[in-house]
Each structure stands twice: as structure tokens, then as C-alpha cells.
Design an enzyme around this catalytic site. Sequence first.
Site, short mmCIF file in Angstrom:
data_model
loop_
_atom_site.label_atom_id
_atom_site.label_comp_id
_atom_site.label_asym_id
_atom_site.label_seq_id
_atom_site.Cartn_x
_atom_site.Cartn_y
_atom_site.Cartn_z
N TYR A 440 0.82 -1.23 0.00
CA TYR A 440 0.00 0.00 0.00
C TYR A 440 0.85 1.26 0.00
O TYR A 440 2.06 1.20 0.09
CB TYR A 440 -1.06 -0.01 1.10
CG TYR A 440 -0.67 -0.16 2.55
CD1 TYR A 440 0.59 0.11 3.04
CD2 TYR A 440 -1.64 -0.55 3.48
CE1 TYR A 440 0.88 -0.01 4.39
CE2 TYR A 440 -1.35 -0.67 4.84
CZ TYR A 440 -0.09 -0.40 5.28
OH TYR A 440 0.20 -0.52 6.60
N GLU A 441 0.18 2.38 -0.16
CA GLU A 441 0.85 3.68 -0.36
C GLU A 441 1.72 3.67 -1.61
O GLU A 441 2.79 4.27 -1.62
CB GLU A 441 1.73 4.04 0.85
CG GLU A 441 1.00 4.47 2.08
CD GLU A 441 -0.04 5.53 1.82
OE1 GLU A 441 0.13 6.32 0.88
OE2 GLU A 441 -1.03 5.54 2.54
N GLY A 442 1.28 2.98 -2.63
CA GLY A 442 2.07 2.85 -3.84
C GLY A 442 2.96 1.63 -3.70
O GLY A 442 3.90 1.63 -2.88
N GLN A 447 7.25 2.83 -6.34
CA GLN A 447 8.19 3.71 -5.64
C GLN A 447 9.49 3.81 -6.44
O GLN A 447 10.08 4.88 -6.60
CB GLN A 447 8.52 3.19 -4.22
CG GLN A 447 7.33 3.03 -3.31
CD GLN A 447 6.61 4.33 -3.06
OE1 GLN A 447 7.22 5.38 -2.98
NE2 GLN A 447 5.30 4.26 -2.95
#
Length: 595
Positions: A440-442, A447
Site C-alpha cells: 500500500y501507499e504505492g 516507488q
Amino acid sequence: MPHYRAPVDDTLFLLNNVLGLQSRSNLSGFSDATPDVVEAVLREGGKLADEILAPINLAGDREGCVRHPDGTVTTPPGFKAAYDAYAGGGWMGLSVPEEYGGQGLPQVLNTAIQEFASGANLALGMYPGLTQGAIAALLVHGTAEQKTRYVPKMVDGTWTGTMNLTEPHCGTDLGLLRTKAVPNGDGSYAISGTKIFISAGEHDLAENIIHLVLARIEGAPAGTKGISLFLVPKVTVNEDGSLGGRNGVSCGSIEHKMGIHGNATCVMNYDGATGWLVGEANRGLNAMFVMMNEARLAVGVQGLGQSEVAYQNAVAYAKDRLQGRALTGAKAPERPADPIIVHPDIRRTLMQIRAFNEGARALVLWTALQADILHRSEDPKERQAADDHMGLMTPVVKGVLTDRGFANAVEAQQVFGGHGYVEEWGMSQFVRDARIAMIYEGANGIQAMDLIGRKLPKDGGRAMMGFLGEVQAFLKEAGEDEAMAPFTKPLQASIGDLQQATMWLMQNAMGNPDNAGAAATDYMHLLGLVALGYMWCRIAKAALAKKAEGDAARWDAKLVTGRFFMERSLPETALRLTRIKAGGQTTMALEAEVF
Ligand SMILES: Cc1cc2nc3c(=O)[nH]c(=O)nc-3n(C[C@H](O)[C@H](O)[C@H](O)COP(=O)(O)OP(=O)(O)OC[C@H]3O[C@@H](n4cnc5c(N)ncnc54)[C@H](O)[C@@H]3O)c2cc1C
């Protein structure tokens, strides 16, 4: 039963002796962070993690969250009391400005507390963590009225926050987003659509939930340029701050998932829910990125937290479990076998995780300090350098610390043999919980792409030049210092690998973007290793100075751990460089049908 002890002493050493927190008193809020205050905050935060959050971690995993037929969700037993202790202790607002009910202390202290909470109980720590992200987005992009109406209640924990990006057909590619916003004619919007995988979307910890939701205003352009950010409270809030009626947002179901069972991952249905625009129309991604950058750093910290708790439990087990004899002769001849910590392969595992954790802790605190400089310095040059650092290091902290955090949890599990695989010892939970941070969060592949595609070339590569300049200046100053040579020499070699990889990308990525895509993850890890190596150099310098003052055993242990990193972890930069230089040809050669 697994245990956790917040690494308070190591954090204090890093803040005071490596990062020089006290020399930053020019930044607002830092003059209040005297050494006594910093120590008191960290010791209290450590106590909260050790005594309140950690003891309910295992039960949280076993019991999980439950959604009831009326759409309400209950968190595992003990979570509400622990959340109340967290919120009641003022931890949510540690670094929020005082005018919104916070304490205005440095963000870097908050980051340290986030590590303790993530190590002690990741699922629980996510509720306040997401709230802090939502507070950050509102403080930067919210109207004055939104800030005064919502933020203080989120700071004191009466209300929590969420971030709603993901939809069934759209995760990484937010340009596909369909949730729509129709103007109501009174300044508000009617929000309709379905969001999935929403962490803390519904729960019983707080009286209201402030959802930050990405949606497309009717008639807005397709793609990412037509996305806006909205504030949608679960229960509407009257002008005087009192609660109004239930809004048109509800939890349709919760996911049954691999880990973080104590955190409710919800399908959220928006049925004409009343929402208010945050920031400018069609600039929602920009506003959400404030929250996401904050959250990406926090997710990197989650990787470290899981690596640390897994390490601590593996050490305790390795000292206790008796199997075999040391290669150099029995170490505990009076017992039927030696503890497995005598075996070099077990040592290799423990040292590898320990050396990573201590370097990674320095890296996240260093990066959080840059966030403080960015938001609090009066000097535009200093702010720009801090912004460059954050841009470059945020994907590295997120991607590398969570990849390694999971890998380390698996390695620590291995120390337990079969006992690590069964649920009783808690190691399985650390592995399962650590896994989500890579996604999650990319997702971490994204990234890596963000790093090489956006952050590296930005402003003509200024951020990377700034980083390399700082490291080279450190190496130059260390000069021929013999005590530092075991640290500076390996770093010099790895800097060479990083420079070669960067040059190779400049020469080979423009003409063939697949070369860049195939190199991205290796490049992210290569930069991460160099950053960790640099951290270890700074740690070693501070440890040598501390050793001269006394307590040689503690500082010798630190220096040996650092040398292990430089000898056995850092050389991986050469392998990463080799892979990068291989290019993307074999990666991309096979037609999709061949797979
Ligand atoms: C437990 C949990 C909690 C979550 N919490 C939240 C939350 O609170 N709020 C929220 O909005 N979302 C949340 N999410 C969603 C999460 O952020 C997404 O799952 C994640 O962003 C990936 O999106 P996806 O699952 O649709 O995967 P996809 O976007 O379909 O990606 C699949 C794979 O393809 C790769 N990929 C995709 N595009 C590219 C590309 N262009 N180049 C290279 N590789 C690519 C990805 O890296 C990934 O490995 C949560 C998810 C889970 C499982």
C-alpha cells in the site's frame, strides 16, 4: 508470547549524537525540544508501546475486526482502550501546531513514536497514523474553516481520518478513477461511488471518521487532471462543531486478509454523501500527495518497526533454544546442547537484521528531520535542500525499508525453525503484517519508478547531486582517520557503484525506457544501501566520540554492528550495479503469450 521493547536509547543516541537535534534550535518548536523533553517524550512513548500497544497485538491478530449486519465494525478486544490511551496521551498531535491543539514539537519525534507504535502493534498504530496523514493534508490544503472545524477533534482523537483513493478497477492508475462529485449548489458536493481497501474506513474507536476522498467533479477532464479531493465526514458536523446527522457513506464489507487483522480494511460506499472540496478543483492528487508523502515515510517506518520486533524476538529465542554444539567447542557444556546463538549462521541472520535496523532508524529520523527543516526553516536555501532530500529519499525509505522489513521478518522467523511457522510464537504474524507495507501507499515497484522517472531527473538531478555532495564532504572530512577507515572505504566503493549506475541510466534510459523500468528496483535498493552506508559512517563517528567518554562495551557493540553492515551488506551495491547494466533486453524479450 512475543515481546517488544521500544528502542528508546538507540533513538536518543541518533537524535542527540548523530543528527544533532539540539543544534537545530533555530527551527520553530525545536527550542522546546530540550534534551530533557526529548528524553521524557521518548520514554513515555516507549512505555505506551511496550505496555499498552504490544500486549494486545497477538490477540488483535487472532480476533480481528468484525463487521455487523448494520454496517458497524468492532475492533478486537482491548483496541478501544489502547486507542484512548494513545489519543488521551496527546500522541496524535505531538508535532501539530499548538493553535490546532497539538504540541508543536518536531516531526522527527513523532516519527520515532511511529516506529515504536508500528513495532508494538502495526494494526492499531494505523488508526492514529492515517489520522495524522489526514491532518497534514488539511493543514496544507484545507480552508481556515475546515482546519478549525475538523483538525482539533482529530488531534485529540475524538475523530479519526482515512484516505480514499482505491477503486475496484483503479489502484496504481488513479487516472481511471470514477467516483463522482456533483455540486449541490450550496458549496458542497454529492459524492457517489465505491472505494475499496480503505484502512480504518469504519470502526468503533472514535465518534466520527473524516474521510478524505478522491473524486471527479461532473464534467471534469478525464485522467489525473480531473481529480479533486473532498472531505466527507461519516457524521456531518454542524457550524458550532457539534455532530449532525449520518452522512451517505457506509461500510459495505471488510476484507479477510493475510495480516493486520486488527485494522479494518473496508469497502466504502458513497451514496450521494455530502462532501466539501479540499484545495483547488482538479488538483486533488496534488493535495493528496501531501498525505501520501507523509504516509509513505510512515509506511517505511512500519517496515522498520516489524523488522525490529521480529529481531528482538529472534534474539530471545536464539539465546534460549538449545540445539547442537558450537563449531569451536561446547559453550554450555553443563547443558544438553548449546543455545543456537552460538552458530555462525544464526549470528549472520541476527547481525544482518540488527545492522539494517540501526542504520534504517538513522535514515528515517534523518529524513523526518528534513521534513521539519522543510516546514519550519526561515532559510529558503535550506528549505530547498530539505525538499530535494525528501523527494529523493521518500521512495527509498518506503520501498527499501518495507522490502527489507518483510525479508527480515522472514529471516527472523527462520531462527525459530518450525516454531516460527506455527502461530503460537507470533513470528508468523510479523511476517504477515510486514507484507502489506510493500504494497500500500504505492506498491514498491511504483516507488522505484517514481524514484528514477521523476525524483532523480527533477531539476537536472539537483537532489542526487546534493546527496552525493554531502556524502563526499563527509568522506573528505574523515580523510585518513584510521578509526573511520572500515566505514569510509567501503562507502567510497559503493558511491562509485551509485555514480556508475546513475550515469548508465542517463545514457541508456532515454532511448529505451524499458532499460529504466527494468533497472528501477535495483537502483532504488542501490541508493538505499548507499544511504544506509552513509548513516553508518555518521553513526560510527558519533560512537567513536562516545566511546572516548566511557561505556566502551556499548559503543564497541555499535561499531562492530556497523562494520558488519559495511563488510557484508553494503557490497550488494556491486550486484545491483551489475543487474542495472544488464539492461532490459532479456527482461522484455519474451512475448506475453510465452509466459
Ligand atoms: C490491506 C490494505 C490496505 C489498504 N489501505 C488503503 C487505504 O487506506 N486507502 C486507499 O486508497 N487504498 C488502500 N489500499 C490499496 C493499495 O494502496 C493498493 O492496493 C495499491 O496501491 C496497489 O493497487 P492495486 O491493488 O490496484 O494494484 P495494481 O495497481 O493493479 O498493481 C498490480 C501490480 O502491478 C504493478 N504496476 C501497476 N502499474 C504499473 C506500472 N505503470 N509500472 C510498473 N508496475 C506497475 C504494481 O506495482 C503492482 O505490483 C490498501 C490495500 C490493502 C491490501
